[in-house]
Motif scaffolding. Structure first.
Motif, PDB file in Angstrom:
ATOM      1  N   TYR A 131       0.822  -1.223   0.083  1.00 56.33           N
ATOM      2  CA  TYR A 131       0.007   0.193   0.163  1.00 56.33           C
ATOM      3  C   TYR A 131       1.038   1.141   0.015  1.00 56.33           C
ATOM      4  O   TYR A 131       0.587   2.263  -0.840  1.00 56.33           O
ATOM      5  N   HIS A 132       2.085   1.179   0.793  1.00 56.22           N
ATOM      6  CA  HIS A 132       2.874   2.430   0.651  1.00 56.22           C
ATOM      7  C   HIS A 132       3.524   2.560  -0.671  1.00 56.22           C
ATOM      8  O   HIS A 132       3.575   3.688  -1.180  1.00 56.22           O
ATOM      9  N   MET A 163       0.943   4.308  -2.937  1.00 50.93           N
ATOM     10  CA  MET A 163       0.542   5.743  -2.807  1.00 50.93           C
ATOM     11  C   MET A 163       1.986   6.406  -3.083  1.00 50.93           C
ATOM     12  O   MET A 163       1.676   7.631  -3.557  1.00 50.93           O
ATOM     13  N   GLU A 164       2.949   5.838  -3.015  1.00 50.20           N
ATOM     14  CA  GLU A 164       4.252   6.477  -3.613  1.00 50.20           C
ATOM     15  C   GLU A 164       4.159   6.911  -4.844  1.00 50.20           C
ATOM     16  O   GLU A 164       4.488   7.798  -5.551  1.00 50.20           O
ATOM     17  N   ARG A 223       1.583   6.999  -6.741  1.00 51.72           N
ATOM     18  CA  ARG A 223       0.428   7.746  -7.117  1.00 51.72           C
ATOM     19  C   ARG A 223       0.955   9.250  -6.945  1.00 51.72           C
ATOM     20  O   ARG A 223       0.989  10.171  -7.863  1.00 51.72           O
ATOM     21  N   GLY A 224       1.926   9.480  -5.827  1.00 48.65           N
ATOM     22  CA  GLY A 224       2.475  10.649  -5.592  1.00 48.65           C
ATOM     23  C   GLY A 224       3.615  11.169  -6.745  1.00 48.65           C
ATOM     24  O   GLY A 224       3.509  12.255  -7.105  1.00 48.65           O
ATOM     25  N   SER A 281       1.217  12.028  -9.585  1.00 41.34           N
ATOM     26  CA  SER A 281       0.870  13.400  -9.307  1.00 41.34           C
ATOM     27  C   SER A 281       1.904  14.651  -9.797  1.00 41.34           C
ATOM     28  O   SER A 281       1.420  15.645 -10.392  1.00 41.34           O
TER      29      SER A 281
END
Length: 456
Positions: A157-158, A161-162, A164-165, A168
């Motif tokens: 999960y980390h 999200m990394e 996804r960052g 972005s």
């Protein structure tokens, strides 16, 4: 200014005047502040009205380059886009029973198999064949299995999200680059300046499209270089034979690159090289204005460095994504976790039936325990590779299209609709099909512009 607009502005000015009257007894001060507030209120109202009128005009214009196709049906140009996962977190029933994006379809067979094993163990016990054993060992193993499975899910999960960052940051860098390109040269309205801004915007779109194709390569298996516009193919750098004729410049370049290679390169390696080459081309495009043929007002070196810094931010984010894709979850941990998981979960019925004699109760416990542990493993598998066409993968195509539209709008606000529409047509005609995202983007362009013949 219409009567309704005047009444709105007058009301705001009157309210401001009353407030001033309470703070000061000076009539002159009241008059000056009232005039200033009236002027500001009027200016703000005009800006809001102009923005609203512009957006309305864009929505109603059939020729607008910003009108996106609403029809999502397949037109024969590629596969139908995969519907991404959406859900209403306030609706418990919807969350519990939604199958799209759920791990239920993958985990349910394991649950049913384990329930069947439980039933057979109970049936054998009823017939005098006791296959059960004490649960002490399983209780101890449960701690280790829980630790391995939960830790893997947390790490995955980390990583998700990394990624996804970083994604972005790619989009932010593209938007900021075009915004600053427009703002720093907005006083220069000559033809050369407009052409340069459009060229920078086009190179930015190509860089983002190539990057997304590279990220999707593991799923699409399409060469990222196929996305590059034809007139940019001379910049292709590859250390992998591509089957081109030896007489072509591309084959000659490939042969030369192969002699420079320090080792065997895979097609995956070459796909990740494409964004680096396109970033170099974008940097060169930014600095092209120094030759004096584009801008009448020279850019300050600090302004040039500001634009180049956004490209550097983009490449930093790309390298972060490349790190995550090329560094999968350590195989020994995955192997150990699954070995313990499957051994523990499929021998659990033999320990549980010894403690619980009621078959229905035992089968229900086994069913949901299997769903919980194997379900977590499948969640980790879903999040481990978020670039592709699975329902839980990132909607990188949709987010990239938003960036493209923002670039068109920026160009429209500064150089007019003709420049923005030329850019969109250039993208639609020259960005070739590549991975899944490229096919869908091509279809969107085709539907939006209503010209199937333009997309060869």
């Amino acid at each position: 200014m219409s009567g309704e607009d005047e009444s709105e502005v007058a009301a705001e000015a009157a309210a401001a005047s009353a407030e001033i009257g309470e703070e000061s007894d000076s009539n002159d001060l009241k008059k000056s502040k009232t005039k200033e507030l009236f002027r500001k209120a009027y200016a703000q109202h005009r800006v809001e009205k102009m923005t609203k009128d512009m957006l309305t005009s864009l929505r109603n214009s059939e020729n607008s380059p910003f009108v996106m196709a609403a029809d999502e049906e397949d037109d024969g140009d590629g596969d139908v886009p995969v519907e991404k996962v959406t859900y209403d977190s306030d609706s418990h029933l919807s969350v519990l029973f939604q199958m799209h994006g759920s791990v239920w379809p993958s985990v349910l067979p394991f649950c049913l198999v384990n329930v069947l094993i439980t039933y057979l163990v109970v049936l054998a016990k009823w017939n005098g064949i006791d296959l059960t054993f004490p649960s002490d060992g399983h209780t101890f193993m449960a701690i280790m299995v829980s630790f391995l499975i939960v830790t893997r899910a947390q790490i995955t999960y980390h990583r998700f999200m990394e990624a996804r960052g970083y994604l972005s940051e790619l989009f932010r860098s593209c938007r900021e680059l075009i915004h600053h390109t427009a703002i720093l040269t907005m006083q220069d309205k000559c033809r050369g300046a407009k052409q340069w801004r459009k060229d920078v915007a086009f190179r930015t779109i190509v860089l983002l499209r190539v990057t997304i194709a590279a990220l999707e390569f593991r799923t699409s298996k399409i060469n990222t270089w196929d996305v590059v516009p034809t007139d940019m193919r001379q910049s292709m750098v590859t250390f992998v034979p591509d089957g081109a004729s030896p007489s072509t410049p591309r084959a000659s370049s490939t042969h030369r690159m192969m002699k420079w290679a320090h080792g065997v390169r895979t097609l995956s390696d070459e796909n990740f090289r494409a964004p680096i080459v396109m970033a170099y081309n974008l940097r060169a495009e930014i600095m092209k204005q120094r030759n004096g043929q584009y801008l009448k007002i020279d850019m300050h070196p600090n302004e040039e460095l500001k634009l180049l810094a956004f490209v550097s931010d983009y490449i930093a984010a790309f390298h972060g994504l490349k790190k995550l894709i090329t560094t999968p979850f350590p195989f020994p941990l995955v192997q150990m976790a699954r070995t313990f998981l499957f051994f523990w979960i499929f021998t659990l019925p033999f320990a549980l039936v010894r403690e619980i004699s009621e078959p229905v109760q035992a089968m229900l416990i086994i069913f949901f325990t299997t769903f919980g542990f194997i379900g977590l493993e499948y969640v980790s598998m879903e999040l481990d590779d978020p670039f592709g066409d699975d329902p839980n993968d990132f909607d990188d195509l949709g987010m990239a299209q938003m960036v493209f539209e923002d670039i068109y709008i920026t160009l429209y606000k500064l150089d007019g609709s003709a420049s923005a529409e030329d850019l969109r047509k250039q993208v639609a005609n020259q960005v070739k099909r590549g991975g899944t995202a490229v096919q869908e983007y091509h279809r969107d362009m085709q539907e939006s512009m209503g010209s199937m013949g333009n997309l060869a």
